[in-house]
Design an enzyme around this catalytic site. Structure first.
Site, short mmCIF file in Angstrom:
data_model
loop_
_atom_site.label_atom_id
_atom_site.label_comp_id
_atom_site.label_asym_id
_atom_site.label_seq_id
_atom_site.Cartn_x
_atom_site.Cartn_y
_atom_site.Cartn_z
N ASP A 163 -2.14 4.02 -4.42
CA ASP A 163 -2.83 3.04 -3.58
C ASP A 163 -2.12 1.69 -3.53
O ASP A 163 -1.76 1.22 -2.45
CB ASP A 163 -4.28 2.85 -4.02
N GLU B 256 -7.17 8.15 -6.00
CA GLU B 256 -8.37 8.27 -5.18
C GLU B 256 -8.19 9.41 -4.19
O GLU B 256 -7.22 9.43 -3.42
CB GLU B 256 -8.64 6.97 -4.42
N SER C 106 -2.02 10.42 -1.26
CA SER C 106 -2.56 10.74 -2.59
C SER C 106 -2.60 12.24 -2.82
O SER C 106 -2.35 12.72 -3.93
CB SER C 106 -3.96 10.15 -2.74
N HIS D 6 0.85 -1.19 0.00
CA HIS D 6 0.00 0.00 0.00
C HIS D 6 0.89 1.24 0.00
O HIS D 6 1.74 1.42 0.89
CB HIS D 6 -0.89 0.00 1.24
N GLY E 54 -5.34 7.45 4.69
CA GLY E 54 -5.92 8.75 5.01
C GLY E 54 -4.94 9.78 5.51
O GLY E 54 -5.34 10.90 5.85
N ILE E 55 -3.64 9.47 5.54
CA ILE E 55 -2.66 10.43 6.09
C ILE E 55 -2.28 11.51 5.09
O ILE E 55 -1.70 12.53 5.46
CB ILE E 55 -1.42 9.67 6.59
N GLY E 56 -2.59 11.30 3.79
CA GLY E 56 -2.32 12.35 2.80
C GLY E 56 -1.38 11.96 1.68
O GLY E 56 -0.85 12.84 1.00
#
Length: 313
Positions: free
Chosen positions: A182, A207, A165, A143, A161-163
């Site tokens: 991802d 995403e 992307s 990941h 969700g930490i940033g």
């Protein structure tokens, strides 16, 4: 760890081969090549079959073709018969050499596909070996996000969700290129080289939470993506903690390991207001400087030591 063979249909498409035996009773989607190497069967055509690597792609060039045609038609038939008795995945004729009709007929009967390419033998050999080494290399999926920053392959990792992307999107806007978001497929090409690619299903997509899926190639152009990239540097994003000590000098490199290969790794604490894109760019340039022999931390340490030595006098 995934390692899947190469289907002959994929080999034909990738190497732009012409199928000279379309009537052969072999499904090119089912027969696979599992060895990332080739063989030029010059010795075999001369009758020497000890330690013959029959599971490799067999390549015939000018030398083999000229040698065969120094013999009588009966002798050539015997050569073909001996060669095709072995479980060969396929044979490729280079330089647009056209094999004899008896050879093609015998290959169809034995279920050995025969292909042709216009490329020179040495050129084709180097190209197919390089491609098969990457394609058949040991592979894992992790990941993360892989981007090309100033030619440095930066793998950005961290909790969901930490940033990651968002940082990749900002880097793309600044002119850098996305390899994958991802899911990163990492292949060990050699003891020094790891190559990252995107799964076909998610290639060129990012995403973004709250927005959804973004097609990077359509939005920013083909110059904003690339198919593969060596993994030179790993940046792990983590939530900033007041109680944790972070490296502020970087005198000693930290590493992470994939498939037995070590890669330089930086742990970056995340706080509101930090520009991740600039941090990643700076890390990539700093890494390149170290590769070229300049280490800013060591230079600062040297200046401090020189200053201390002057003050002692």
């Amino acid at each position: 760890m995934a390692q899947q063979g190469i289907k002959l249909s994929e080999l034909v498409e990738k190497m732009d081969l012409k199928n000279l035996t379309p009537d052969v009773d072999v499904d090119l989607d089912e027969r696979e090549v599992n060895v990332p190497d080739v063989n030029r069967p010059a010795l075999q055509l001369a009758g020497f079959y000890d330690r013959f690597d029959s599971n490799r792609v067999q390549i015939i060039g000018n030398v083999e073709d000229r040698y065969v045609h120094t013999h009588t038609p009966e002798q050539r038939l015997e050569m073909y018969d001996q060669l095709l008795q072995h479980p060969i995945p396929c044979i490729v004729f280079c330089r647009s050499i056209m094999p004899e009709e008896p050879f093609l007929k015998m290959a169809v009967e034995r279920g050995v596909p025969i292909f042709s390419t216009v490329k020179h033998t040495s050129e084709f050999t180097a190209e197919i070996i390089r491609w098969m080494n990457v394609r058949l290399a040991p592979c894992i999926s992790i990941h993360g996000v892989l981007v090309d920053v100033y030619g440095v392959g930066v793998l950005i990792m961290g909790e969901s969700g930490i940033g990651k992307s968002e940082a990749a999107l900002e880097l793309i806007k600044r002119g850098h290129r996305l390899v994958t978001d991802d899911v990163v497929e990492i292949r060990k090409v050699s003891d020094e080289t790891l190559v990252g690619t995107a799964p076909n299903i998610t290639k060129h997509f990012i995403e973004l939470r709250g927005i959804g899926i973004v097609d990077v190639r359509s939005m920013f152009g083909v110059q904003s993506v690339r198919e593969t990239q060596n993994i030179d540097l790993v940046i792990t994003l983590e939530d900033w903690s007041r109680d944790k000590e972070y490296d502020r000098l970087g005198l000693e490199e930290q590493y992470t390991e994939f498939l037995g290969n070590k890669v330089v790794c930086y742990r970056i604490p995340i706080r509101p207001g930090r520009n991740l894109a600039i941090i990643v760019e700076s890390a990539a340039v700093n890494h390149r400087q170290k590769q070229m022999g300049y280490n800013a931390a060591q230079e600062l340490y040297k200046r401090v030591q020189e200053n201390l030595a002057k003050n002692r006098r």
